[in-house]
Design a protein around this motif. Sequence first.
Motif, PDB file in Angstrom:
ATOM      1  N   VAL A 178       0.804  -1.100   0.018  1.00 45.59           N
ATOM      2  CA  VAL A 178      -0.093  -0.044   0.014  1.00 45.59           C
ATOM      3  C   VAL A 178       0.836   1.399  -0.128  1.00 45.59           C
ATOM      4  CG1 VAL A 178      -1.779   1.045   1.200  1.00 45.59           C
ATOM      5  CG2 VAL A 178      -1.748  -1.426   1.340  1.00 45.59           C
ATOM      6  N   THR A 217       0.282  -6.977  -5.620  1.00 43.43           N
ATOM      7  CA  THR A 217      -0.856  -6.127  -5.631  1.00 43.43           C
ATOM      8  C   THR A 217      -0.338  -4.773  -4.955  1.00 43.43           C
ATOM      9  OG1 THR A 217      -2.586  -7.767  -5.353  1.00 43.43           O
ATOM     10  CG2 THR A 217      -3.276  -5.386  -5.042  1.00 43.43           C
ATOM     11  N   ILE A 227      -1.302  -0.718  -4.230  1.00 45.90           N
ATOM     12  CA  ILE A 227      -2.383   0.236  -4.294  1.00 45.90           C
ATOM     13  C   ILE A 227      -1.553   1.746  -4.142  1.00 45.90           C
ATOM     14  CG2 ILE A 227      -4.153   1.412  -2.913  1.00 45.90           C
ATOM     15  CD1 ILE A 227      -4.683  -1.357  -1.407  1.00 45.90           C
ATOM     16  N   TYR A 256       1.092   7.359  -9.730  1.00 49.76           N
ATOM     17  CA  TYR A 256       0.628   6.227 -10.687  1.00 49.76           C
ATOM     18  C   TYR A 256       0.902   6.420 -12.102  1.00 49.76           C
ATOM     19  CZ  TYR A 256      -3.016   3.691 -12.946  1.00 49.76           C
ATOM     20  OH  TYR A 256      -3.538   2.952 -13.933  1.00 49.76           O
ATOM     21  N   VAL A 271      -3.872  -0.978  -8.463  1.00 47.82           N
ATOM     22  CA  VAL A 271      -5.104  -0.516  -8.090  1.00 47.82           C
ATOM     23  C   VAL A 271      -4.761   1.045  -7.745  1.00 47.82           C
ATOM     24  CG1 VAL A 271      -7.066  -0.681  -6.449  1.00 47.82           C
ATOM     25  CG2 VAL A 271      -5.710  -2.741  -7.119  1.00 47.82           C
ATOM     26  N   TRP A 284      -6.461   3.687  -0.283  1.00 46.07           N
ATOM     27  CA  TRP A 284      -6.698   2.316   0.171  1.00 46.07           C
ATOM     28  C   TRP A 284      -7.886   2.139   0.729  1.00 46.07           C
ATOM     29  CZ3 TRP A 284      -7.755   1.243   5.107  1.00 46.07           C
ATOM     30  CH2 TRP A 284      -7.293   2.395   6.011  1.00 46.07           C
ATOM     31  N   VAL A 330     -10.686   1.171  -1.834  1.00 42.92           N
ATOM     32  CA  VAL A 330     -10.417  -0.081  -2.490  1.00 42.92           C
ATOM     33  C   VAL A 330     -10.342  -1.291  -1.674  1.00 42.92           C
ATOM     34  CG1 VAL A 330      -9.702   1.400  -4.577  1.00 42.92           C
ATOM     35  CG2 VAL A 330      -7.842   0.419  -2.786  1.00 42.92           C
ATOM     36  N   ILE A 331      -9.767  -1.363  -0.630  1.00 45.10           N
ATOM     37  CA  ILE A 331      -9.207  -2.411   0.321  1.00 45.10           C
ATOM     38  C   ILE A 331     -10.453  -3.390   0.459  1.00 45.10           C
ATOM     39  CG2 ILE A 331      -9.851  -1.681   2.853  1.00 45.10           C
ATOM     40  CD1 ILE A 331      -6.341  -2.877   1.432  1.00 45.10           C
TER      41      ILE A 331
END
Length: 171
Positions: free
Chosen positions: A55, A75, A77, A84, A101, A105, A108-109
């Motif tokens: 994260v 993954t 975040i 990004y 993602v 967080w 979307v978590i």
Amino acid sequence: GLADFGDLLAPLGVDLARSLGATRPGPAHASAQGSAQGSAAGAQRGPGERSVLNVGFGMGIVDRALQRRGPGHHTIIEAHPVVYEQMVKEGWTAMPNVTVVFGRWQDVIANLGPFDAVFFDTYGERYSDMSAFHETLPRLLNPGGIYSFFNGMCPFNLFFHGVACGLVKTE
């Protein structure tokens, strides 16, 4: 076993064998037992089968180290649009074992997990945000999973940093 994930953070100055009791500002960590909701224990998975969540991509230091260890799935975040955009330019969104993602967080978590290892290093959040993230760990971590975070709270005052570390320990 999961020791490989612990080993991968060692070059970054994180000793996962230590408890949360850091003596100076910097990385802090904990080994956490995931909830029964997790799938098969991460310790039973071999190299290339483990899943990891980071994260906060930032400069990508942790994610590059994770990729060198060859996780089965990785993954990330990331909430900052400029970061990004740089991730897209560097090809992170095109990597076959990586899911990026975009978003906070907190937003979307709920749709992610569980993972064998979780690293948390966000920028510009408060202790209450990290504490809220800690509440998601029983669902996010597979049984025997590893959790680590960068503790940058009060980095310029050793006394207050110690107070912040003590507060985190009580969780």
